[in-house]
Design an enzyme around this catalytic site. Structure first.
Site, PDB file in Angstrom:
ATOM      1  N   TYR A  18       0.889  -1.150   0.000  1.00  9.13           N
ATOM      2  CA  TYR A  18       0.000   0.000   0.000  1.00  9.13           C
ATOM      3  C   TYR A  18       0.930   1.203   0.000  1.00  9.13           C
ATOM      4  CZ  TYR A  18      -3.531  -3.165   2.061  1.00  9.13           C
ATOM      5  OH  TYR A  18      -4.376  -4.204   2.331  1.00  9.13           O
ATOM      6  N   CYS A  56       1.400   2.651   3.478  1.00 11.72           N
ATOM      7  CA  CYS A  56       1.829   1.785   4.574  1.00 11.72           C
ATOM      8  C   CYS A  56       3.220   2.154   5.080  1.00 11.72           C
ATOM      9  CB  CYS A  56       1.806   0.336   4.083  1.00 11.72           C
ATOM     10  SG  CYS A  56       2.646  -0.839   5.147  1.00 11.72           S
TER      11      CYS A  56
END
Length: 316
Positions: free
Chosen positions: A91, A94
């Site tokens: 992601y 992230c």
């Protein structure tokens, strides 16, 4: 986990990638279908994965990167023949994915990125492990940012595998501090207020892998949800004042440097890369700008930008 050293082609050619492996799984094609399951269901999943999905996207910082002399030659890009393919499933939001990216960029390891849809996760449907980051190195799957970095570092510098000196102990302790403390003060800060939560989700949804409907729904519903979640995270981690906790963490790190350029002294080690990696996504948000203004971490951060250099991501 080992101290970061300059790359050596012979070591990499002999140790990092010893044999051919099965092909990397192909990412699923983009979906243009309507959002499913309904928003209430996927939003609850987003909250459940908040450890992974806390921060805005990586790769937004721009600066003039300088690398001089022997240091530049030691960390020049690895030739394409040294490995077939390294793919990072991530992601963009992230913090743990950003740790891995900082390591790969610093070591000039070329890699491809597959941005995972945080709702459907269709890009990693082939994997039993459903969190990110995931790295696939010539067909071999590596999970968890700590294990990914440790595995790659041992292959880059196999002679340090059994090192137990004080510098290595210090490095490991600070890497654990990043995972066990620093990352936990970030979410309460980037979602501190409704406006900051919306700023963060605007960033996340702009650079993340969402369908059009998911993007608009996540931006507003996600921001509202994470604003509320952040209050629970404050309580869970015994945080009274979000900004004070963030500044205290930064100042703890700066004091630990003890006037050194980096924790690794003259060059970054894994602790430097870990701290830099998790801070890089928030640096252009309000929380990051406040951090730079109110602590002494800015000078170290600029040095890290220079050392890490430009991204070694390979784009199709």
């Amino acid at each position: 986990m080992r101290r970061v050293q300059g790359l050596s082609r012979p070591l990499l050619n002999a140790r990092l990638l010893r044999s051919a492996s099965p092909p990397i799984p192909s990412p699923a094609p983009s979906s243009s279908s309507l959002l499913r399951p309904p928003p209430s269901s996927w939003l609850s999943r987003l909250g459940a994965n908040s450890r992974e999905f806390l921060l805005p996207a990586n790769g937004v910082l721009s600066s003039s990167f300088a690398t001089a002399g022997a240091a530049a030659m030691a960390r020049e890009a690895i030739p394409s023949f040294s490995m077939k393919e390294l793919v990072l499933y991530q992601y963009a939001a992230c913090p743990f994915c950003n740790k891995v990216r900082a390591f790969l960029d610093y070591n000039k390891l070329p890699y491809k990125v597959v941005e995972v849809n945080p709702i459907s996760k269709k890009e990693i449907k082939w994997s039993e492990y459903k969190k990110v980051p995931v790295v696939v190195l010539d067909g071999k799957q590596l999970n968890d940012s700590f294990q990914i970095i440790e595995t790659l570092q041992q292959r880059i510098n196999p002679t340090e595998e059994n090192s137990t000196g004080s510098a290595v102990v210090e490095e490991k302790e600070w890497c654990r501090w990043v995972d066990n403390h620093l990352v936990h003060v970030l979410a309460p800060n980037i979602y501190r207020s409704p406006s900051e939560a919306l700023e963060s989700f605007d960033y996340i949804t702009t650079l993340g892998n969402f369908t059009t409907l998911e993007r608009w729904t996540a931006k507003y519903a996600g921001a509202a949800a994470m604003y509320l979640v952040s209050k629970k995270l404050k309580k869970k981690h015994n945080i009274t004042d979000e900004r004070a906790a963030l500044y205290a963490a930064a100042n703890t790190w700066i004091r630990a440097l003890n006037d050194r350029q980096f924790m690794g002294r003259n060059k970054p080690n894994l602790a430097d890369l870990s701290v830099f990696g998790v801070l890089r996504p928030i640096w252009k948000l309000q929380s990051g700008m406040d951090l730079a203004k109110n602590t002494g971490i800015g000078a170290w951060y600029k040095r890290m930008e220079t050392e890490v250099g430009e991204s070694s991501e390979v784009k199709d």
